[in-house]
Design a protein around this motif. Structure first.
Motif, mmCIF file in Angstrom:
data_model
loop_
_atom_site.group_PDB
_atom_site.id
_atom_site.type_symbol
_atom_site.label_atom_id
_atom_site.label_comp_id
_atom_site.label_asym_id
_atom_site.label_seq_id
_atom_site.Cartn_x
_atom_site.Cartn_y
_atom_site.Cartn_z
ATOM 1 N N TRP A 19 0.838 -1.181 0.000
ATOM 2 C CA TRP A 19 0.000 0.000 0.000
ATOM 3 C C TRP A 19 0.879 1.239 0.000
ATOM 4 O O TRP A 19 2.034 1.206 0.402
ATOM 5 N N HIS A 20 0.322 2.330 -0.490
ATOM 6 C CA HIS A 20 0.964 3.643 -0.484
ATOM 7 C C HIS A 20 -0.073 4.653 -0.028
ATOM 8 O O HIS A 20 -1.227 4.566 -0.438
ATOM 9 N N ALA A 21 0.300 5.613 0.781
ATOM 10 C CA ALA A 21 -0.576 6.717 1.163
ATOM 11 C C ALA A 21 0.155 8.017 0.846
ATOM 12 O O ALA A 21 1.357 8.121 1.109
ATOM 13 N N HIS A 22 -0.549 8.968 0.270
ATOM 14 C CA HIS A 22 0.072 10.219 -0.169
ATOM 15 C C HIS A 22 -0.669 11.421 0.385
ATOM 16 O O HIS A 22 -1.887 11.405 0.491
ATOM 17 N N GLN A 23 0.080 12.472 0.698
ATOM 18 C CA GLN A 23 -0.455 13.803 0.949
ATOM 19 C C GLN A 23 0.198 14.665 -0.115
ATOM 20 O O GLN A 23 1.431 14.745 -0.178
ATOM 21 N N TYR A 24 -0.604 15.293 -0.967
ATOM 22 C CA TYR A 24 -0.049 15.978 -2.124
ATOM 23 C C TYR A 24 -0.847 17.231 -2.438
ATOM 24 O O TYR A 24 -2.063 17.252 -2.306
ATOM 25 N N GLY A 25 -0.161 18.268 -2.854
ATOM 26 C CA GLY A 25 -0.808 19.485 -3.312
ATOM 27 C C GLY A 25 0.029 20.115 -4.414
ATOM 28 O O GLY A 25 1.216 19.834 -4.543
ATOM 29 N N GLU A 26 -0.610 20.950 -5.220
ATOM 30 C CA GLU A 26 0.129 21.618 -6.289
ATOM 31 C C GLU A 26 -0.470 22.989 -6.553
ATOM 32 O O GLU A 26 -1.634 23.250 -6.273
ATOM 33 N N LEU A 27 0.387 23.856 -7.082
ATOM 34 C CA LEU A 27 -0.026 25.177 -7.521
ATOM 35 C C LEU A 27 0.476 25.375 -8.938
ATOM 36 O O LEU A 27 1.569 24.914 -9.282
#
Length: 182
Positions: A19-27
């Motif tokens: 499994w993989h868990a991500h916290q991601y954001g972009e501008l």
């Protein structure tokens, strides 16, 4: 975001789980040009930042020779994107092409500080739908990612999911346009 796969084809689903868990954001910043009465061509450039953790069967073979274990790390993701779509009063839809360079740094591998990096160039092709007012829209995307180049000390360790979807909010600082003609 998160991903889970309970079988890599090896037989025992309990042993094959990862499994993989991500916290991601972009501008991103961009521009658009209308064409015709409803068409839009948009060009963007941006940067994403994320953190991930997980457990993967093959992710760290190039790091320490083991075949499974937990990991955590962070990644930077600069990108350029081209969208082609159509706009109707509160709904927009279309397709997009994005090139993204991902640089992943392993912060920790099975409790030991990591020192390896993995890099990859991804081509992402997707469809989008946006709903909202002239300056704020909610967006949903679905598409496919193709790994074009991978490099770095942990290049074999870089894993990605080829199918993706996303949801988000899109804002515009532009002066609102008059609604499209019917």
């Amino acid at each position: 975001a998160a991903s889970f796969d309970d079988d890599d084809g090896g037989g025992d689903a309990e042993e094959d789980s990862f499994w993989h868990a991500h916290q991601y954001g972009e501008l991103a910043l961009g521009t658009y040009d209308p064409y015709g009465t409803r068409g839009r061509l948009e060009v963007f450039g941006g940067m994403g930042y994320g953190r991930s953790r997980g457990d993967d069967e093959l992710f760290d073979e190039s790091l320490d020779g083991s075949s499974s274990g937990d990991f955590s790390g962070s990644y930077l993701r600069p990108f350029v994107q081209l969208d082609l779509g159509a706009a109707y009063s509160v709904v927009e839809f279309g397709g997009a092409f994005r090139l993204a360079w991902v640089r992943y740094h392993f912060d920790e591998v099975r409790g030991t500080p990591g020192s390896a990096d993995a890099q990859s160039l991804l081509s992402e092709n997707f469809f989008f739908t946006r709903v909202g007012g002239p300056n704020v829209k909610f967006e949903a995307t679905v598409g496919i990612a193709i790994q074009m180049i991978d490099s770095g000390a942990a290049a074999d360790a870089f894993t990605w999911m080829p199918f993706h979807f996303g949801i988000g909010v899109r804002g515009s600082f532009a002066k609102p346009e008059p609604p499209p003609r019917k």
